[in-house]
Design a protein around this motif. Structure first.
Motif, PDB file in Angstrom:
ATOM      1  N   THR A  35      26.315  23.617  -7.908  1.00  9.53           N
ATOM      2  CA  THR A  35      25.083  23.379  -8.649  1.00  9.53           C
ATOM      3  C   THR A  35      23.884  23.443  -7.727  1.00  9.53           C
ATOM      4  OG1 THR A  35      26.245  21.964 -10.191  1.00  9.53           O
ATOM      5  CG2 THR A  35      23.879  21.717 -10.115  1.00  9.53           C
ATOM      6  N   PRO A  36      22.840  24.142  -8.122  1.00  5.36           N
ATOM      7  CA  PRO A  36      21.634  24.184  -7.294  1.00  5.36           C
ATOM      8  C   PRO A  36      20.930  22.833  -7.297  1.00  5.36           C
ATOM      9  CG  PRO A  36      21.341  25.452  -9.307  1.00  5.36           C
ATOM     10  CD  PRO A  36      22.748  24.968  -9.299  1.00  5.36           C
ATOM     11  N   ASN A  93      22.172  12.083  -3.570  1.00  7.05           N
ATOM     12  CA  ASN A  93      22.499  12.406  -4.960  1.00  7.05           C
ATOM     13  C   ASN A  93      23.516  13.547  -5.031  1.00  7.05           C
ATOM     14  OD1 ASN A  93      20.754  10.474  -5.887  1.00  7.05           O
ATOM     15  ND2 ASN A  93      19.120  11.896  -6.405  1.00  7.05           N
ATOM     16  N   TRP A  94      23.345  14.540  -4.172  1.00  6.09           N
ATOM     17  CA  TRP A  94      24.274  15.675  -4.138  1.00  6.09           C
ATOM     18  C   TRP A  94      25.684  15.189  -3.804  1.00  6.09           C
ATOM     19  CZ3 TRP A  94      23.983  20.901  -5.023  1.00  6.09           C
ATOM     20  CH2 TRP A  94      25.031  21.672  -4.518  1.00  6.09           C
ATOM     21  N   ARG A  95      25.775  14.324  -2.791  1.00  8.00           N
ATOM     22  CA  ARG A  95      27.098  13.816  -2.384  1.00  8.00           C
ATOM     23  C   ARG A  95      27.723  12.960  -3.481  1.00  8.00           C
ATOM     24  NH1 ARG A  95      29.619  13.251   2.758  1.00  8.00           N
ATOM     25  NH2 ARG A  95      31.398  11.881   2.551  1.00  8.00           N
ATOM     26  N   ALA A  96      26.899  12.146  -4.144  1.00  2.00           N
ATOM     27  CA  ALA A  96      27.420  11.309  -5.227  1.00  2.00           C
ATOM     28  C   ALA A  96      27.874  12.166  -6.408  1.00  2.00           C
ATOM     29  CB  ALA A  96      26.354  10.317  -5.688  1.00  2.00           C
ATOM     30  N   ALA A 101      29.308  16.619   1.212  1.00  2.00           N
ATOM     31  CA  ALA A 101      28.064  16.435   1.954  1.00  2.00           C
ATOM     32  C   ALA A 101      27.321  17.765   2.066  1.00  2.00           C
ATOM     33  CB  ALA A 101      28.352  15.901   3.357  1.00  2.00           C
ATOM     34  N   LEU A 102      25.994  17.669   2.183  1.00  2.00           N
ATOM     35  CA  LEU A 102      25.194  18.874   2.385  1.00  2.00           C
ATOM     36  C   LEU A 102      25.499  19.461   3.751  1.00  2.00           C
ATOM     37  CD1 LEU A 102      21.672  17.841   1.126  1.00  2.00           C
ATOM     38  CD2 LEU A 102      23.250  19.429   0.078  1.00  2.00           C
ATOM     39  N   ARG A 103      25.653  20.778   3.777  1.00  2.00           N
ATOM     40  CA  ARG A 103      25.909  21.455   5.044  1.00  2.00           C
ATOM     41  C   ARG A 103      25.100  22.740   5.052  1.00  2.00           C
ATOM     42  NH1 ARG A 103      32.046  22.356   5.612  1.00  2.00           N
ATOM     43  NH2 ARG A 103      31.211  23.609   7.297  1.00  2.00           N
ATOM     44  N   LEU A 104      24.280  22.892   6.084  1.00  5.02           N
ATOM     45  CA  LEU A 104      23.486  24.105   6.206  1.00  5.02           C
ATOM     46  C   LEU A 104      24.280  25.235   6.848  1.00  5.02           C
ATOM     47  CD1 LEU A 104      20.052  22.613   7.260  1.00  5.02           C
ATOM     48  CD2 LEU A 104      20.771  23.393   5.007  1.00  5.02           C
TER      49      LEU A 104
END
Length: 165
Positions: A35-36, A93-96, A101-104
């Motif tokens: 999801t974006p 919020n993304w992780r929940a 986890a966010l990863r670049l």
């Protein structure tokens, strides 16, 4: 005491239906993980790319432009702190929401390396170009390019999301 082992086994139709439901759940989870960003975060990121060149240009201006240089620096630092906090909120919020986890490092290098290299150069370069020429067009041009890059990347993520299974 007799047990009926076959009484609890699903019929072939029930088993196929359960597998179809499992495939649907897998597809939903895959789509959710792709999801974006939330729209508020896309707007915040775009606002950052609009504001940063102008604030930096004001901080670098010789002579002062519109307000004292210290006020530009304070405004820029405060704004970046707010943007950083919002990035932290979006990451949480993304992780929940996805459990990931966010990863670049998963971004395509052919797009990420030029963006992470050229956008800072554009922002800093526009600030110095404004300092030496006195023309704010440099700042507004850098703000427009940064906003276009931000909006373009968010639209790209939306397109990738729609292609996800």
């Amino acid at each position: 005491m007799e047990t009926d082992a076959g009484a609890h086994l699903p019929t072939p139709e029930q088993a196929r239906a359960a597998l179809a439901d499992t495939d649907h759940v897998r597809a939903s989870v895959a789509a959710l993980s792709a999801t974006p960003w939330q729209p508020w975060f896309a707007a915040t990121t775009t606002a950052m790319f609009i504001a940063l060149p102008i604030f930096l240009g004001g901080a670098l201006a010789e002579p002062e432009w519109l307000m004292p240089q210290w006020a530009w620096v304070v405004t820029m630092v405060a704004t970046e702190a707010v943007f950083g906090a919002l990035l932290g909120l979006a990451a949480r919020n993304w992780r929940a929401k996805t459990g990931v986890a966010l990863r670049l490092d998963i971004l395509p290098k052919w797009a990420a390396v030029p963006a992470f290299t050229l956008l800072p150069l554009l922002i800093v370069g526009a600030g110095y170009a404004f300092r030496y020429t006195g023309r704010p067009l440099w700042l507004f041009g850098a703000a427009a390019v940064g906003a276009a890059a931000s909006i373009g990347s968010h639209l790209w993520f939306v397109r990738l999301h729609r292609k996800a299974p």
